[in-house]
Write an enzyme that holds these catalytic residues in place. Sequence first.
Site, PDB file in Angstrom:
ATOM      1  CE  LYS A 181      15.664  42.912 -36.013  1.00  0.00           C
ATOM      2  NZ  LYS A 181      16.656  43.948 -36.105  1.00  0.00           N
ATOM      3  N   GLY A 219      13.566  41.978 -39.342  1.00  0.00           N
ATOM      4  CA  GLY A 219      12.528  42.265 -38.319  1.00  0.00           C
ATOM      5  C   GLY A 219      11.307  42.276 -38.830  1.00  0.00           C
ATOM      6  CD  GLU A 257       6.536  48.767 -23.216  1.00  0.00           C
ATOM      7  OE1 GLU A 257       6.617  50.040 -23.017  1.00  0.00           O
ATOM      8  OE2 GLU A 257       5.785  48.004 -22.542  1.00  0.00           O
ATOM      9  CB  CYS A 291      11.478  55.312 -24.754  1.00  0.00           C
ATOM     10  SG  CYS A 291      11.889  54.357 -23.050  1.00  0.00           S
ATOM     11  CD  GLU A 390      11.383  59.077 -29.252  1.00  0.00           C
ATOM     12  OE1 GLU A 390      11.299  58.487 -30.097  1.00  0.00           O
ATOM     13  OE2 GLU A 390      11.361  58.482 -27.915  1.00  0.00           O
TER      14      GLU A 390
HETATM   15  P1  NAD Z   1      13.447  51.524 -34.517  1.00  0.00           P
HETATM   16  O1  NAD Z   1      11.985  51.501 -34.604  1.00  0.00           O
HETATM   17  O2  NAD Z   1      14.128  52.127 -35.888  1.00  0.00           O
HETATM   18  O3  NAD Z   1      14.093  50.104 -34.496  1.00  0.00           O
HETATM   19  C1  NAD Z   1      13.732  49.061 -33.259  1.00  0.00           C
HETATM   20  C2  NAD Z   1      14.047  47.509 -33.925  1.00  0.00           C
HETATM   21  O4  NAD Z   1      12.933  47.312 -35.033  1.00  0.00           O
HETATM   22  C3  NAD Z   1      15.292  47.309 -34.473  1.00  0.00           C
HETATM   23  O5  NAD Z   1      15.637  46.001 -33.930  1.00  0.00           O
HETATM   24  C4  NAD Z   1      14.981  47.479 -36.062  1.00  0.00           C
HETATM   25  O6  NAD Z   1      15.910  46.550 -36.777  1.00  0.00           O
HETATM   26  C5  NAD Z   1      13.584  46.879 -36.135  1.00  0.00           C
HETATM   27  N1  NAD Z   1      12.940  47.089 -37.393  1.00  0.00           N
HETATM   28  C6  NAD Z   1      12.754  48.020 -37.970  1.00  0.00           C
HETATM   29  N2  NAD Z   1      11.865  48.027 -38.956  1.00  0.00           N
HETATM   30  C7  NAD Z   1      11.230  46.986 -38.628  1.00  0.00           C
HETATM   31  C8  NAD Z   1      10.112  46.625 -39.318  1.00  0.00           C
HETATM   32  N3  NAD Z   1       9.497  47.045 -40.312  1.00  0.00           N
HETATM   33  N4  NAD Z   1       9.583  45.350 -38.876  1.00  0.00           N
HETATM   34  C9  NAD Z   1      10.181  44.813 -37.762  1.00  0.00           C
HETATM   35  N5  NAD Z   1      11.087  45.172 -37.225  1.00  0.00           N
HETATM   36  C10 NAD Z   1      11.789  46.333 -37.397  1.00  0.00           C
HETATM   37  O7  NAD Z   1      13.673  52.062 -33.372  1.00  0.00           O
HETATM   38  P2  NAD Z   1      15.338  52.717 -32.700  1.00  0.00           P
HETATM   39  O8  NAD Z   1      15.385  53.987 -33.525  1.00  0.00           O
HETATM   40  O9  NAD Z   1      16.373  51.687 -32.959  1.00  0.00           O
HETATM   41  O10 NAD Z   1      15.224  53.056 -31.209  1.00  0.00           O
HETATM   42  C11 NAD Z   1      14.853  54.328 -30.527  1.00  0.00           C
HETATM   43  C12 NAD Z   1      13.299  54.192 -30.531  1.00  0.00           C
HETATM   44  O11 NAD Z   1      12.542  53.282 -29.447  1.00  0.00           O
HETATM   45  C13 NAD Z   1      12.848  55.487 -29.871  1.00  0.00           C
HETATM   46  O12 NAD Z   1      11.623  55.916 -30.520  1.00  0.00           O
HETATM   47  C14 NAD Z   1      12.615  55.253 -28.616  1.00  0.00           C
HETATM   48  O13 NAD Z   1      11.712  55.801 -27.847  1.00  0.00           O
HETATM   49  C15 NAD Z   1      11.907  53.902 -28.576  1.00  0.00           C
HETATM   50  N6  NAD Z   1      12.075  53.005 -27.131  1.00  0.00           N
HETATM   51  C16 NAD Z   1      11.162  52.806 -26.605  1.00  0.00           C
HETATM   52  C17 NAD Z   1      11.255  52.302 -25.287  1.00  0.00           C
HETATM   53  C18 NAD Z   1      10.143  51.807 -24.421  1.00  0.00           C
HETATM   54  O14 NAD Z   1      10.084  51.019 -23.473  1.00  0.00           O
HETATM   55  N7  NAD Z   1       8.997  52.526 -24.783  1.00  0.00           N
HETATM   56  C19 NAD Z   1      12.370  51.694 -24.771  1.00  0.00           C
HETATM   57  C20 NAD Z   1      13.618  52.227 -25.453  1.00  0.00           C
HETATM   58  C21 NAD Z   1      13.365  52.804 -26.832  1.00  0.00           C
END
Ligand code: NAD
Length: 486
Positions: A181, A219, A257, A291, A390
């Site tokens: 997803k 999701g 992650e 991240c 962040e």
């Molecule tokens: P987000 O948490 O808003 O979304 C991530 C994914 O989760 C998207 O596909 C979204 O549609 C889905 N999602 C949203 N709500 C959900 C729910 N309730 N249940 C299941 N899925 C759901 O993150 P973002 O804003 O898209 O990305 C940025 C974040 O990702 C930052 O916090 C960054 O640090 C983190 N990140 C972490 C890593 C790592 O490896 N630690 C790598 C890249 C990004």
Amino acid sequence: MAARPRSTALLIDGDLRGGAGTFPTINPATEDALGQAADAGAQDLDDAVAAARRAFDDTEWCRDVELRVHCLRQLRTALAAEIDTLRAVTVAEVGAPITGTYGPHLQGPVDDLEYAAELAEGYGWRQRLGAAAPLGVPTRRTVVREPYGVVAAITPWNFPHQLNLAKLGPALAAGNTVVLKAAPETPWCAAEVGRIIAERTDIPAGVVNVVTSADHRIGAQLVEDPRVDLVSFTGSTATGRAVMAAASGTVKKVFLELGGKSASIVLDDADLSRAAAAAAVGVARHAGQGCAFTTRLVVPRSRYDEAVEIAADAMARVVVGDPADPATMCGPLISARQRDRVQGYLDLAIAEGGRLACGGGPPPGLTTGYYIAPTVVAGLTNDARVAREEIFGPVLVVLAHDGDADAVRIANDSSYGLSGAVHGIDPQRVAWVVSRLRTGTISVNGGVWYSADAPFGGYKQSGLGREMGVAGFEEYLEIKLVAEAE
Ligand code: NAD
């Protein structure tokens, strides 16, 4: 090659098909719609999970290591054959600077599929325990590693190919089937991988399903589905918490992650100029949307002003602009929403009593596109919200420390624990600091931890489990102990 506007499909049960509707995917550098992505509805997701379940339960995929290795190598070759198309899509949809597509934005994760194939090929799937007679019964005991089943892979937008392939590679190598997803901001990147799987590989129907949707609830539905055995999630810590809570209803494994607010510590014997400049440029890369970027620079108090000046100077020289230009290091933020969020933090920095040593808003002359100029925030302590939360933008906060122990205290004074860096000459002092930092990866004097064979992940609220390396592969494996009477 230019990225042409187009519509993208879902991959479900081997078929490329439309969803319940469509939604636009936007070029963040121009604000133009690139095309329409398939918008999966609840029924589409249900079909994807059913297909993944069938492919796991009713085929030999989970037991056929040879087929999996063949398919992973074939996928790598297929992606490589279309790398220029993928590059154009990545630059256009993600706003990723094109130079990054020769590394972690594209080429790196494509190449790393070979590592996943090699892991599967050489892995010790069955291990004998020593001779024993538990409860007096002579028994031959074997530890067998098996796939979990259906994996829900949920990813954010910032490095879509890295994130999607670092889940697909090991999950498939381990013998799972997957519903991927993708993030609503980057459906095209994921859909292209789905298309290439369908058109150019022998990966059996249902083994990989790619679902794109504008709606985050898709999701959530995936996490709650009882037919899913494991959730491999990358995203924000806030969503990670929701995922963990939702997965508890069916007691499925979650592997998370999450976010970070990593610190780069400069000890007082280090080369400050090099360390401060490297930290500044590092945070400006890909508009700070990484991240594990070290977004706090922690320097000796006696050299604080000098460090701010060096960082601001280095940031001011970063080329910001069109991501398709090879000179560009800092492209746009992914969306207007993200740009506004970052701008909100810059306003907050001033409200909290800080000062902006460079940047502070949209770069002069870039009126179209979601750009923020690389910014150095000075004059705050680690208690400030801009030092704790962040930001996910090209923003470096410079903090002062009063010696090695204080630097460690500041670095660890965070709910996150994803990454970090230490700069220093004396190896004993460096080792003292490294052993006290509570983070999943640490760079020492510029060392690079990013690699297919190196486990990556977070301590504390930066996550659970590891991606990449053998540890990342084993996240996707169950343990079965078989005890045979002799
Ligand atoms: P987000 O948490 O808003 O979304 C991530 C994914 O989760 C998207 O596909 C979204 O549609 C889905 N999602 C949203 N709500 C959900 C729910 N309730 N249940 C299941 N899925 C759901 O993150 P973002 O804003 O898209 O990305 C940025 C974040 O990702 C930052 O916090 C960054 O640090 C983190 N990140 C972490 C890593 C790592 O490896 N630690 C790598 C890249 C990004």
